[in-house]
Enzyme design. Structure first.
Site, PDB file in Angstrom:
ATOM      1  N   CYS A  66       0.819  -1.210   0.000  1.00  0.00           N
ATOM      2  CA  CYS A  66       0.000   0.000   0.000  1.00  0.00           C
ATOM      3  C   CYS A  66       0.853   1.261   0.000  1.00  0.00           C
ATOM      4  CB  CYS A  66      -0.914  -0.026   1.222  1.00  0.00           C
ATOM      5  SG  CYS A  66      -1.879   1.477   1.404  1.00  0.00           S
ATOM      6  N   CYS A 114      -0.453   4.091   2.196  1.00  0.00           N
ATOM      7  CA  CYS A 114      -0.203   3.939   3.634  1.00  0.00           C
ATOM      8  C   CYS A 114       1.267   4.209   3.954  1.00  0.00           C
ATOM      9  CB  CYS A 114      -0.526   2.521   4.105  1.00  0.00           C
ATOM     10  SG  CYS A 114      -2.002   1.816   3.380  1.00  0.00           S
ATOM     11  N   ASP A 115       2.168   3.741   3.115  1.00  0.00           N
ATOM     12  CA  ASP A 115       3.581   3.691   3.506  1.00  0.00           C
ATOM     13  C   ASP A 115       4.526   4.547   2.669  1.00  0.00           C
ATOM     14  OD1 ASP A 115       2.831   1.811   5.416  1.00  0.00           O
ATOM     15  OD2 ASP A 115       2.981   0.172   3.983  1.00  0.00           O
TER      16      ASP A 115
END
Ligand code: NAP
Length: 319
Positions: free
Chosen positions: A145, A148-149
């Site tokens: 992701c 997200c990261d």
């Protein structure tokens, strides 16, 4: 105590929440088992919670962020009285009516809810490469992701594995942070749509490693490289990257229904005449039954179909 419901929806992505909106508006008081935030396969809101900008959901001319779109779906379902429960279904018994569903919140001793009908909308989850280092370094440089990261890789080189729309979407997003993004693809042609290819080729931060198969993710406590080999020459190479984003497709979340619902050869749940499953009273929508289109809008459309099918089925049984 076991609750009784006419409709239980399992899953809360675009399919599950659209089914909830429609069945709530039909006054069926659906209970939605929306999943748990800690889970990778059952996170409330589904896969769109892990995406960035969605540009092709009709009605949003300027695009919308995945999590925001799902928050809107959820608010709309709640507005019409859907009962959204943050828990995960752990077991179902579809062998007798009413059907029974166990949840993490209700425990293993007794079913949390018995249901006249069930709408299965459990979606799909990211496939992994299965190479050494991948599992161990998941969350320590290996990710599925970028939204997200991606932030953790500011000014660092990263790799994205895959050649489809997901891979290029991740790669394009990562150009906001990373010093360089290497797309590692096992062939010479991308599977991604033309518009995504054009964008990726136009970016001066994206480079391609063609005909490359990943052998290992390197690193002890964090990623320090990716070992790949060339499919034709067999030559091995180490890419100097601090992050590896795996974007090679998805598999349907069907474990709950193994041995209870008919599945197609590719592992997706089979549907008959709209959203019907092989068990009367159980209806299926979204990515768990769709290996072909897999779009937010098609998932939402199939959730609508499932809710209408449920309504008619309950009516035919005098409920
Ligand atoms: P996909 O289209 O199935 O592509 C998966 C890619 O990963 C392929 O390039 C495949 O290689 C590669 N791959 C599969 N297994 C691999 C392995 N074990 N090792 C290395 N590479 C592997 O999946 P997706 O990109 O997740 O897209 C799924 C669907 O969602 C598509 O319909 C797509 O259009 C849609 N989608 C749309 C958008 C958008 O419109 N913005 C964004 C994301 C996804 P091969 O090509 O060699 O098979």
């Amino acid at each position: 105590m076991t609750e009784e419901r006419d409709v239980v929806v399992i899953g809360s992505g675009p399919a599950g929440l659209t089914a909830a909106i429609y069945s709530a508006r039909a006054r069926l008081a659906p209970m939605v088992l929306e999943g748990e935030p800690s889970s990778t396969s059952d996170q409330p809101g589904g896969q769109l919670m892990l995406t960035t900008e969605i540009e092709n959901y009709p009605g949003f001319v300027d695009g919308i962020l995945g999590p925001e779109l799902m928050a809107r779906f959820r608010d709309q379902a709640a507005r019409f009285g859907a009962d959204l429960v943050t828990t995960r279904a752990t077991r179902v018994d579809l062998s007798k009516e009413p059907f029974e569903v166990w949840t993490t919140a209700g425990g293993a001793d007794q079913p949390a809810v018995s249901a006249q009908s069930i709408i299965v909308a459990t979606g799909a989850q990211a496939l992994m490469l299965g190479v050494p280092g991948e599992d161990r370094l998941l969350g320590h440089g290996v990710s599925t992701c970028a939204t997200c990261d991606g932030f953790f890789f500011r000014d660092k080189p990263v790799a994205v594995v895959g050649g489809g729309d997901s891979a290029l979407e991740e790669a394009l997003f990562l150009t906001r942070f990373a010093s360089q993004v290497t797309v590692v693809h096992r062939r010479k042609e991308l599977r991604a749509s033309k518009i995504m290819q054009d964008r990726a080729f136009a970016s001066d931060r994206i480079v391609f490693e063609w005909d490359a198969v990943v052998d290992e993710v390197l690193g002890d406590s964090s990623v320090r490289g990716l070992a790949v080999h060339d499919v034709s020459s067999g030559e091995t190479r180490i890419l100097d990257v601090a992050g590896v984003f795996v974007a090679i497709g998805h598999r349907p979340n069907t474990a709950l229904f193994d041995g209870q619902l008919a599945m197609a050869d590719n592992g997706y749940i089979r549907t008959f005449e709209g959203s019907r499953s092989s068990v009367p009273g159980v209806f299926v929508c979204g990515d768990v039954q769709d290996s072909v289109y897999r779009q937010a809008v098609t998932a939402a459309g199939s959730g609508c179909m499932a809710a209408i099918d449920v309504e008619r089925w309950l009516e035919s049984r005098g409920r």
